[in-house]
Design a protein around this motif. Sequence first.
Motif, mmCIF file in Angstrom:
data_model
loop_
_atom_site.group_PDB
_atom_site.id
_atom_site.type_symbol
_atom_site.label_atom_id
_atom_site.label_comp_id
_atom_site.label_asym_id
_atom_site.label_seq_id
_atom_site.Cartn_x
_atom_site.Cartn_y
_atom_site.Cartn_z
ATOM 1 N N GLU A 390 32.770 27.035 46.005
ATOM 2 C CA GLU A 390 33.622 28.103 45.608
ATOM 3 C C GLU A 390 35.142 27.767 45.108
ATOM 4 O O GLU A 390 35.692 26.648 45.587
ATOM 5 N N TYR A 392 38.790 29.638 44.048
ATOM 6 C CA TYR A 392 39.703 30.587 43.912
ATOM 7 C C TYR A 392 41.163 30.389 44.109
ATOM 8 O O TYR A 392 41.468 29.277 44.404
ATOM 9 N N ARG A 400 42.180 37.077 47.692
ATOM 10 C CA ARG A 400 41.636 36.188 47.137
ATOM 11 C C ARG A 400 41.156 36.616 45.809
ATOM 12 O O ARG A 400 40.673 37.988 45.481
ATOM 13 N N TYR A 401 41.412 35.800 44.796
ATOM 14 C CA TYR A 401 40.980 36.135 43.256
ATOM 15 C C TYR A 401 40.074 34.881 42.817
ATOM 16 O O TYR A 401 40.390 33.815 42.411
ATOM 17 N N ASP A 402 38.772 35.265 42.537
ATOM 18 C CA ASP A 402 37.750 34.427 42.019
ATOM 19 C C ASP A 402 37.924 34.106 40.465
ATOM 20 O O ASP A 402 37.127 34.697 39.708
#
Length: 449
Positions: A390, A392, A400-402
């Motif tokens: 993961e 981000y 949270r920004y992926d």
Amino acid sequence: MAPHVINIKQGEFGGPELNGVLLNQSGGVGWMVHDYPMRSNGAETVTETLSLTVIGSSISDMQSRKATLERLLDVANRRNDIRSPQYKTGDKTFLHITPDGDSTTWRAEILEARLEADASALIVWGNKKEGFRLTLTRTVWEDDTERAITIVNNNGTNSTGLTVYNHEDGGAGHDNFVQIAAAQITGSLPAPAIIKWKNSFGSGLYLSKYYFWNNAYATPNTLWYVLEGENALAGYGGTSAADATMSNGNKWNISFTDTAEIRFGSMPYYAAGRPVHLLAHIPFFSSGVYVKPELWDQAGVRSLTPNSAERLLTTDSHLHDLGTLWSGLRTSINVSNQLVLKLRGAGSKSVNLDFIHLAGPDSFRQLETPGAFYLVANLDTVIDDGVNDEHYVLTNAGSRYDTVITHGEPLMLFPNVDQRIGCLWTGVTMLPNWTATLQLSYRPRKANL
């Protein structure tokens, strides 16, 4: 088998299926494991077969317990089947084991599984029992609990976040690395790092690329891995110029027509026979300039890497990955080689070089963010979780920004050796005095429990 606790769980915290399935009950209803012949073949994955029995309080209860396990295994199969719409999405499914007398729970991701009834299935059916063979392909074992790593540099010692600079020039605290002592990384196999990089500069930065690397086996405690531009050899064109915004307060300026080169007379020994990325801070260059790095012998007579790749300098960042140098030649520990940057461009061109960092050689990781997501506000954190795959941005407010793209394998940490983790970050601008805090953690790995 009863003293060993064996579970199959979905996700980090057990998933939605009543915290997963406990496979070895000591008695009563549930699952019992009769035999688990563990295997290890030295690879990242291994295939094993468990012999087990499900016991229900009724026939329907037995069927329900079997269906729960089958659903968990189906999730694992779909996640790892490249033909599935769910490929590489959703929670992972893990086999968890706490060996008898061991305080650590170990887990391995289930990549593929098949549950088959054994020959006695219908014979014992009336007793609300059914025997099975569970054949699964799994990863190596890793600790179920994330462990913080105590890191060290000239700005202190802690496991909660240590200051790093965007360069290394020997100035007070100007470290773009952290040291990890051998005892910090346990287990018997290299393990992916969980990297937390937090902007501590005091204002937002427009960043597009982040580089991390590990030196674990090339004298990591003492190796000097920085080539300052102003230390280029005289006699090949170019001059040193003072610039307070650059690393060590200087840079190398060169103007040329068609071709030129920047040559350094002391490339550290470890690059011979080992792969290193050349990360060059080039804050200014004319359009249409190509750079080809080469490693030459100590006397500067011949190139040891004549087939190295040529790169076009582009304006998407000030820090340029000039590629990897990997020479098969291994020389005496007391001998250094020359590093040469061959420059090419049609007509009159100029290049300013601040520094070159020799990144590696034991692991290298690049993160990238698309143009719409360049801005990293002060105290925002970029996270590269190599364990759970993961990546981000976590804002200081908790959003949270992926939006992080990764290149290559996760940054790897090596058990029971001293190692040094380096980092640099850049955007369409880059200043060496930018600061961040770096925090590292991991899960120990082993081939055998």
